[in-house]
Design a protein around this motif. Structure first.
Motif, PDB file in Angstrom:
ATOM      1  N   PHE A  35      -1.082   2.976  -9.817  1.00 50.97           N
ATOM      2  CA  PHE A  35      -0.293   3.745 -10.002  1.00 50.97           C
ATOM      3  C   PHE A  35      -0.341   4.220  -9.056  1.00 50.97           C
ATOM      4  CE2 PHE A  35      -1.906   4.328 -14.941  1.00 50.97           C
ATOM      5  CZ  PHE A  35      -0.475   4.088 -15.656  1.00 50.97           C
ATOM      6  N   VAL A  36      -1.712   4.568  -8.448  1.00 52.26           N
ATOM      7  CA  VAL A  36      -1.544   5.565  -6.703  1.00 52.26           C
ATOM      8  C   VAL A  36      -0.603   4.450  -5.820  1.00 52.26           C
ATOM      9  CG1 VAL A  36      -2.905   6.430  -4.987  1.00 52.26           C
ATOM     10  CG2 VAL A  36      -3.258   6.789  -7.168  1.00 52.26           C
ATOM     11  N   ASP A  37      -0.480   3.336  -5.952  1.00 49.14           N
ATOM     12  CA  ASP A  37       0.125   2.347  -4.830  1.00 49.14           C
ATOM     13  C   ASP A  37       1.793   2.531  -4.843  1.00 49.14           C
ATOM     14  OD1 ASP A  37      -2.115   2.023  -3.604  1.00 49.14           O
ATOM     15  OD2 ASP A  37      -1.941   0.266  -4.744  1.00 49.14           O
ATOM     16  N   TRP A  38       1.971   2.529  -6.726  1.00 53.61           N
ATOM     17  CA  TRP A  38       3.401   2.370  -7.501  1.00 53.61           C
ATOM     18  C   TRP A  38       4.254   4.293  -7.246  1.00 53.61           C
ATOM     19  CZ3 TRP A  38       6.634  -0.897  -9.162  1.00 53.61           C
ATOM     20  CH2 TRP A  38       7.623  -0.696  -9.617  1.00 53.61           C
ATOM     21  N   PHE A  39       3.477   5.019  -6.986  1.00 57.64           N
ATOM     22  CA  PHE A  39       3.594   6.310  -7.002  1.00 57.64           C
ATOM     23  C   PHE A  39       4.716   6.526  -5.404  1.00 57.64           C
ATOM     24  CE2 PHE A  39       2.229   7.341 -11.253  1.00 57.64           C
ATOM     25  CZ  PHE A  39       2.976   6.733 -11.973  1.00 57.64           C
ATOM     26  N   ASP A  40       3.318   5.781  -4.601  1.00 59.10           N
ATOM     27  CA  ASP A  40       3.527   6.403  -2.876  1.00 59.10           C
ATOM     28  C   ASP A  40       4.780   5.452  -2.855  1.00 59.10           C
ATOM     29  OD1 ASP A  40       3.255   6.004  -0.292  1.00 59.10           O
ATOM     30  OD2 ASP A  40       1.061   6.516  -0.874  1.00 59.10           O
ATOM     31  N   ARG A  41       5.755   6.117  -1.781  1.00 54.93           N
ATOM     32  CA  ARG A  41       7.034   5.323  -1.447  1.00 54.93           C
ATOM     33  C   ARG A  41       6.522   4.718  -0.386  1.00 54.93           C
ATOM     34  NH1 ARG A  41       8.966  10.915  -0.573  1.00 54.93           N
ATOM     35  NH2 ARG A  41      10.661  11.022  -2.046  1.00 54.93           N
ATOM     36  N   ARG A  42       5.241   4.317   0.269  1.00 54.42           N
ATOM     37  CA  ARG A  42       5.113   3.378   1.867  1.00 54.42           C
ATOM     38  C   ARG A  42       4.031   2.382   0.580  1.00 54.42           C
ATOM     39  NH1 ARG A  42       0.468   7.123   4.503  1.00 54.42           N
ATOM     40  NH2 ARG A  42      -0.038   8.147   2.521  1.00 54.42           N
ATOM     41  N   ARG A  43       4.034   2.603  -0.488  1.00 50.63           N
ATOM     42  CA  ARG A  43       3.176   0.923  -0.734  1.00 50.63           C
ATOM     43  C   ARG A  43       4.165   0.635  -1.658  1.00 50.63           C
ATOM     44  NH1 ARG A  43      -1.954   3.710  -0.138  1.00 50.63           N
ATOM     45  NH2 ARG A  43      -1.514   4.701  -1.848  1.00 50.63           N
ATOM     46  N   ALA A  44       4.811   1.445  -2.575  1.00 45.54           N
ATOM     47  CA  ALA A  44       5.558   0.969  -3.966  1.00 45.54           C
ATOM     48  C   ALA A  44       6.502  -0.813  -3.451  1.00 45.54           C
ATOM     49  CB  ALA A  44       6.193   2.264  -4.636  1.00 45.54           C
ATOM     50  N   ASP A  45       7.211  -0.627  -2.592  1.00 44.15           N
ATOM     51  CA  ASP A  45       7.841  -2.020  -2.485  1.00 44.15           C
ATOM     52  C   ASP A  45       6.496  -3.429  -2.165  1.00 44.15           C
ATOM     53  OD1 ASP A  45       9.499  -1.162  -1.832  1.00 44.15           O
ATOM     54  OD2 ASP A  45       9.974  -1.011  -0.034  1.00 44.15           O
ATOM     55  N   THR A  46       5.558  -3.017  -2.207  1.00 49.04           N
ATOM     56  CA  THR A  46       4.205  -4.127  -1.991  1.00 49.04           C
ATOM     57  C   THR A  46       3.586  -4.150  -3.515  1.00 49.04           C
ATOM     58  OG1 THR A  46       2.712  -3.511  -1.175  1.00 49.04           O
ATOM     59  CG2 THR A  46       4.152  -4.245   0.548  1.00 49.04           C
ATOM     60  N   THR A  47       3.817  -3.550  -4.565  1.00 43.02           N
ATOM     61  CA  THR A  47       3.269  -3.130  -5.305  1.00 43.02           C
ATOM     62  C   THR A  47       3.482  -3.948  -6.415  1.00 43.02           C
ATOM     63  OG1 THR A  47       2.564  -1.165  -4.767  1.00 43.02           O
ATOM     64  CG2 THR A  47       2.471  -1.704  -7.007  1.00 43.02           C
ATOM     65  N   ASP A  48       3.756  -4.596  -7.681  1.00 42.09           N
ATOM     66  CA  ASP A  48       4.324  -5.685  -8.538  1.00 42.09           C
ATOM     67  C   ASP A  48       3.783  -4.826  -9.761  1.00 42.09           C
ATOM     68  OD1 ASP A  48       4.776  -7.703 -10.323  1.00 42.09           O
ATOM     69  OD2 ASP A  48       3.190  -8.617  -9.994  1.00 42.09           O
ATOM     70  N   PHE A  49       4.932  -4.634 -10.561  1.00 40.97           N
ATOM     71  CA  PHE A  49       4.278  -3.444 -11.874  1.00 40.97           C
ATOM     72  C   PHE A  49       4.622  -4.868 -12.172  1.00 40.97           C
ATOM     73  CE2 PHE A  49       7.357  -2.182 -15.434  1.00 40.97           C
ATOM     74  CZ  PHE A  49       7.088  -1.197 -15.663  1.00 40.97           C
ATOM     75  N   ALA A  50       4.934  -6.310 -12.463  1.00 36.57           N
ATOM     76  CA  ALA A  50       4.899  -6.596 -13.874  1.00 36.57           C
ATOM     77  C   ALA A  50       3.107  -6.472 -14.282  1.00 36.57           C
ATOM     78  CB  ALA A  50       4.898  -7.886 -13.418  1.00 36.57           C
ATOM     79  N   ARG A  51       2.199  -6.193 -13.238  1.00 34.87           N
ATOM     80  CA  ARG A  51       0.912  -5.935 -13.283  1.00 34.87           C
ATOM     81  C   ARG A  51       0.364  -4.983 -14.474  1.00 34.87           C
ATOM     82  NH1 ARG A  51      -3.924  -3.318 -14.483  1.00 34.87           N
ATOM     83  NH2 ARG A  51      -5.599  -4.218 -13.630  1.00 34.87           N
ATOM     84  N   PHE A  52       1.445  -4.214 -14.639  1.00 38.60           N
ATOM     85  CA  PHE A  52       1.321  -2.952 -15.052  1.00 38.60           C
ATOM     86  C   PHE A  52       1.736  -3.314 -17.009  1.00 38.60           C
ATOM     87  CE2 PHE A  52       4.013   1.308 -17.235  1.00 38.60           C
ATOM     88  CZ  PHE A  52       2.423   1.659 -17.733  1.00 38.60           C
ATOM     89  N   GLU A  53       3.159  -3.700 -16.762  1.00 38.86           N
ATOM     90  CA  GLU A  53       3.715  -4.383 -17.945  1.00 38.86           C
ATOM     91  C   GLU A  53       2.545  -4.965 -19.002  1.00 38.86           C
ATOM     92  OE1 GLU A  53       8.806  -4.931 -18.982  1.00 38.86           O
ATOM     93  OE2 GLU A  53       7.620  -6.302 -16.854  1.00 38.86           O
TER      94      GLU A  53
END
Length: 140
Positions: A20-38
Motif C-alpha cells: 500500500f505504501v508503495d502503491w500510493f506513493d507517486r515515486r514508487r507506484a510505477d514499479t509496484t505490481d497491482f497483481a500482488r494485491f489482487e
C-alpha cells in the motif's frame, strides 16, 4: 520445517501494507505490481472499513486501483500488536493495529482479518475478510 499459519498470515499483513505504501506513493507506484494485491484477495473477500460500510472484493480492488500514486512521499504505515485469534488447520483470524501517517497527521485502527491457506499466494495465505475499527481517527 513448515512455517506456521500464524507466521505466514503475520508476514502477509506486514507485506500487504508495504505494498500500500508503495502503491500510493507517486515515486514508487510505477514499479509496484497491482497483481500482488489482487492475487492475495480471496474470491469471496469482503471488508468493513471504520465507516461501517460493507465492501465486496470488486469494490476494494477498484478503490485501491483508483488510489494509485495519490501521495507524494508523505505516507507511512506501521503494523503493531499482531495477535492470533481463532483458527483451524487452514484458517486463522488475526488482530493487529495499523498506524498511518499522512502529511504529518496520524490515525490508528484495530483490524481483525480472516486468512485461509493458498499455496500460490506470496506468503501462502489469502485474505477472506477484514474488519477495521478506529482507535484514533485521522486528525483534521
Amino acid at each position: 520445517m513448515e512455517i506456521s499459519l500464524l507466521s505466514r498470515a503475520s508476514a502477509e499483513v506486514v507485506d500487504l501494507h508495504r505494498f500500500f505504501v508503495d502503491w500510493f506513493d507517486r515515486r514508487r507506484a510505477d514499479t509496484t505490481d497491482f497483481a500482488r494485491f489482487e492475487h492475495v484477495m480471496g474470491e469471496g473477500f469482503s471488508m468493513i472499513p471504520p465507516s461501517g460500510q460493507w465492501l465486496d472484493r470488486d469494490a476494494v480492488l477498484d478503490h485501491v486501483r483508483a488510489s494509485r500514486a495519490t501521495f507524494d512521499g508523505d505516507f507511512a504505515i506501521s503494523i503493531e500488536d499482531i495477535r492470533p485469534g481463532w483458527g483451524t488447520g487452514d484458517v486463522i483470524v488475526l488482530t493487529y493495529i495499523e498506524a498511518q501517517r499522512h502529511a504529518g497527521k496520524q490515525s490508528r485502527r484495530r483490524s481483525s482479518a480472516v486468512f485461509t491457506t493458498n499455496s500460490s499466494a506470496p506468503n501462502g495465505v489469502e485474505w477472506q475478510h477484514l474488519h477495521e475499527t478506529w482507535l484514533q481517527m485521522p486528525e483534521d
